[in-house]
Scaffold this motif. Sequence first.
Motif, PDB file in Angstrom:
ATOM      1  N   LEU A 158      -5.233  -0.453  -1.666  1.00 48.87           N
ATOM      2  CA  LEU A 158      -4.204  -0.863  -0.714  1.00 48.87           C
ATOM      3  C   LEU A 158      -2.855  -1.006  -1.399  1.00 48.87           C
ATOM      4  O   LEU A 158      -1.821  -0.618  -0.836  1.00 48.87           O
ATOM      5  N   ALA A 159      -2.826  -1.539  -2.604  1.00 45.81           N
ATOM      6  CA  ALA A 159      -1.564  -1.665  -3.340  1.00 45.81           C
ATOM      7  C   ALA A 159      -0.914  -0.298  -3.531  1.00 45.81           C
ATOM      8  O   ALA A 159       0.295  -0.131  -3.333  1.00 45.81           O
ATOM      9  N   GLY A 160      -1.717   0.693  -3.906  1.00 44.58           N
ATOM     10  CA  GLY A 160      -1.178   2.031  -4.095  1.00 44.58           C
ATOM     11  C   GLY A 160      -0.668   2.643  -2.803  1.00 44.58           C
ATOM     12  O   GLY A 160       0.389   3.280  -2.777  1.00 44.58           O
ATOM     13  N   SER A 161      -1.397   2.443  -1.708  1.00 49.68           N
ATOM     14  CA  SER A 161      -1.002   3.018  -0.428  1.00 49.68           C
ATOM     15  C   SER A 161       0.253   2.356   0.118  1.00 49.68           C
ATOM     16  O   SER A 161       1.142   3.010   0.664  1.00 49.68           O
ATOM     17  N   THR A 162       0.353   1.034  -0.045  1.00 44.62           N
ATOM     18  CA  THR A 162       1.496   0.296   0.477  1.00 44.62           C
ATOM     19  C   THR A 162       2.787   0.622  -0.247  1.00 44.62           C
ATOM     20  O   THR A 162       3.854   0.698   0.363  1.00 44.62           O
ATOM     21  N   THR A 163       2.711   0.818  -1.555  1.00 46.95           N
ATOM     22  CA  THR A 163       3.922   1.024  -2.354  1.00 46.95           C
ATOM     23  C   THR A 163       4.264   2.489  -2.571  1.00 46.95           C
ATOM     24  O   THR A 163       5.319   2.800  -3.123  1.00 46.95           O
ATOM     25  N   LEU A 164       3.393   3.397  -2.146  1.00 40.59           N
ATOM     26  CA  LEU A 164       3.635   4.828  -2.347  1.00 40.59           C
ATOM     27  C   LEU A 164       4.967   5.229  -1.706  1.00 40.59           C
ATOM     28  O   LEU A 164       5.222   4.941  -0.544  1.00 40.59           O
ATOM     29  N   GLY A 165       5.809   5.894  -2.495  1.00 42.59           N
ATOM     30  CA  GLY A 165       7.090   6.332  -1.959  1.00 42.59           C
ATOM     31  C   GLY A 165       7.963   5.189  -1.491  1.00 42.59           C
ATOM     32  O   GLY A 165       8.705   5.317  -0.510  1.00 42.59           O
ATOM     33  N   ALA A 166       7.882   4.039  -2.191  1.00 39.93           N
ATOM     34  CA  ALA A 166       8.630   2.831  -1.811  1.00 39.93           C
ATOM     35  C   ALA A 166       8.294   2.391  -0.395  1.00 39.93           C
ATOM     36  O   ALA A 166       9.118   1.826   0.312  1.00 39.93           O
ATOM     37  N   GLY A 167       7.042   2.621   0.009  1.00 41.29           N
ATOM     38  CA  GLY A 167       6.605   2.172   1.329  1.00 41.29           C
ATOM     39  C   GLY A 167       7.275   2.883   2.476  1.00 41.29           C
ATOM     40  O   GLY A 167       7.288   2.375   3.606  1.00 41.29           O
ATOM     41  N   GLN A 168       7.799   4.079   2.230  1.00 36.51           N
ATOM     42  CA  GLN A 168       8.586   4.776   3.248  1.00 36.51           C
ATOM     43  C   GLN A 168       7.812   5.902   3.928  1.00 36.51           C
ATOM     44  O   GLN A 168       8.394   6.866   4.404  1.00 36.51           O
ATOM     45  N   PHE A 169       6.491   5.771   3.947  1.00 35.47           N
ATOM     46  CA  PHE A 169       5.652   6.706   4.698  1.00 35.47           C
ATOM     47  C   PHE A 169       5.415   6.134   6.095  1.00 35.47           C
ATOM     48  O   PHE A 169       5.211   4.922   6.254  1.00 35.47           O
ATOM     49  N   CYS A 170       5.398   7.019   7.082  1.00 39.09           N
ATOM     50  CA  CYS A 170       5.137   6.572   8.453  1.00 39.09           C
ATOM     51  C   CYS A 170       3.717   6.053   8.614  1.00 39.09           C
ATOM     52  O   CYS A 170       3.405   5.369   9.593  1.00 39.09           O
ATOM     53  N   THR A 171       2.846   6.350   7.643  1.00 40.41           N
ATOM     54  CA  THR A 171       1.448   5.916   7.708  1.00 40.41           C
ATOM     55  C   THR A 171       1.146   4.752   6.762  1.00 40.41           C
ATOM     56  O   THR A 171      -0.018   4.444   6.512  1.00 40.41           O
ATOM     57  N   LYS A 172       2.177   4.102   6.242  1.00 42.60           N
ATOM     58  CA  LYS A 172       1.959   2.960   5.349  1.00 42.60           C
ATOM     59  C   LYS A 172       1.196   1.855   6.074  1.00 42.60           C
ATOM     60  O   LYS A 172       1.551   1.468   7.177  1.00 42.60           O
ATOM     61  N   PRO A 173       0.128   1.304   5.455  1.00 38.98           N
ATOM     62  CA  PRO A 173      -0.592   0.198   6.091  1.00 38.98           C
ATOM     63  C   PRO A 173       0.236  -1.085   6.061  1.00 38.98           C
ATOM     64  O   PRO A 173       0.473  -1.661   4.998  1.00 38.98           O
ATOM     65  N   GLY A 174       0.673  -1.531   7.234  1.00 40.26           N
ATOM     66  CA  GLY A 174       1.575  -2.674   7.303  1.00 40.26           C
ATOM     67  C   GLY A 174       0.921  -3.980   7.697  1.00 40.26           C
ATOM     68  O   GLY A 174       1.530  -5.044   7.570  1.00 40.26           O
ATOM     69  N   LEU A 175      -0.313  -3.930   8.207  1.00 42.31           N
ATOM     70  CA  LEU A 175      -1.040  -5.138   8.587  1.00 42.31           C
ATOM     71  C   LEU A 175      -2.494  -4.972   8.172  1.00 42.31           C
ATOM     72  O   LEU A 175      -3.135  -3.978   8.528  1.00 42.31           O
TER      73      LEU A 175
END
Length: 493
Positions: A262-279
């Motif tokens: 989750l840490a990797g997915s959330t911070t990938l690309g400074a969190g600027q992916f439309c699919t970033k897990p936000g909750l």
Amino acid sequence: MDPRTGKPRERVAAEATAEEVDRAVRAAHGSREALADRAVRAAFLRAAAGLLEEARDRVIETADAETALGTTRLSGELARTTAQLRSFADVVDEGSFLDVRIDLPDPGAVPPRPDLRRWKVPLGVVAVYAAGNFPLAFSVPGGDTASALAAGCPVVVKAHPGHPATSALCASLLRRAAAGAGLPEDVVVLVHGFDAGVALIRHPLVAAAGFTGSVRGGRALFDAAAARPVPIPFHGELGSLNPVVITPAAAEERAKEIGAGLAGSTTLGAGQFCTKPGLVLAPRGEVGDRFLDALAEGVAATGPAVMLDHRIRDAYVAGVAERAALAGVAAPVVPGARDGHAVGAGVLTVDAARLTGDGHRLLLEECFGPVTVVARYTDREEAAAVLGLLPGNLTATLHTTGTDGDPDPDAAPLLAALVPLAGRVLVNGWPTGVAVAAAQHHGGPYPATTSTATSVGATAIERWLRPVTYQSTPGHLLPPELRDGNPLGLPRR
């Protein structure tokens, strides 16, 4: 603007006037007939991919200077972009997107059936609104443009103000590819400016639009498309929270692995992916604590990052501060501003029960950037209650464990609660990363998207087509695609 310094870099172009937008649309409209030949369309798409690859260094250098996304990320995005173009060329060659259906006459049917022959035809000029966070794959040479051209629709692209030089460079390459394939260059036209975007959606010769961006901007254009004297389809991708649910059994089995992922997915690309897990809904108790510790460790190890531009940076800093100030919200890793123009990633936590009250609904809205909210739940019913409050999303993810012989008892009911929320449902994976494939769906209930269509994968072409049925039409008047004997060898039903 240079996102790393906040200073102006260069003047690329002038914002288009209403008259220039009109000329652009009319020029694109005039090129429609040239796109009718499917073989030429496919050759054009492949040539565009080739020119983008030839100009790889210049394209990546220009995009990095305008977005600070880095050469590694942009190299992957360019590869995805050229793969999309070639994929749609294959779709055009194969021909099933035309959806040819033939019912031969049957006078004995009740009611009697005439000769019916159905296929799909291009809508006309498509307006494409480029995305800020994907200067290639969702911008001028991206999926909306590629799928529209594959359908036989000319494109007028409204460049994103965050990367105008990248947009101009890519548009010039696509226009060169068109000329090389024997097509008018105006099958792709580029315009710049906010007012140009408004004029574009209102132009009577624009037949449909594709958009990737904010809820506010997308909804304004969607409403404008619906308010026209002749409304048009508007396929907008607006925003997504992308919820993740972790069952107690999954946390018990692999808390550290899930936290690190989750840490990797959330911070990938400074969190600027439309699919970033936000909750993230995570269980209370010791197993949930182990997950949270691993998540916090992974996020804290992420260095400062530069976001796409100062407006996005300022919105992120303000957004995380407002969320962190809510009652009962803790920050194991504090997100926000860092030195210079950088930002830091963070993790916010809250009791899931608080999310059902009006005072914490902000936590159920997307915060664009490298932050995620972990809501700690007591039982399956509390998790499901939170899911019931969520709007539509692009993705929803379940982390579970067990086998067919020993299934996780929470998995099936929680998965069932996620399916209505999203267009893509993942199990034991992470949503950042959208494969370009025939079975892909990148869309979801509003506000994730304004339609039920996908913007990624082969079926994205369907957005720019409409069905037409010929009834009792003599063979010599039918298009070749519908004639007896199937002279073009198309897939037909």
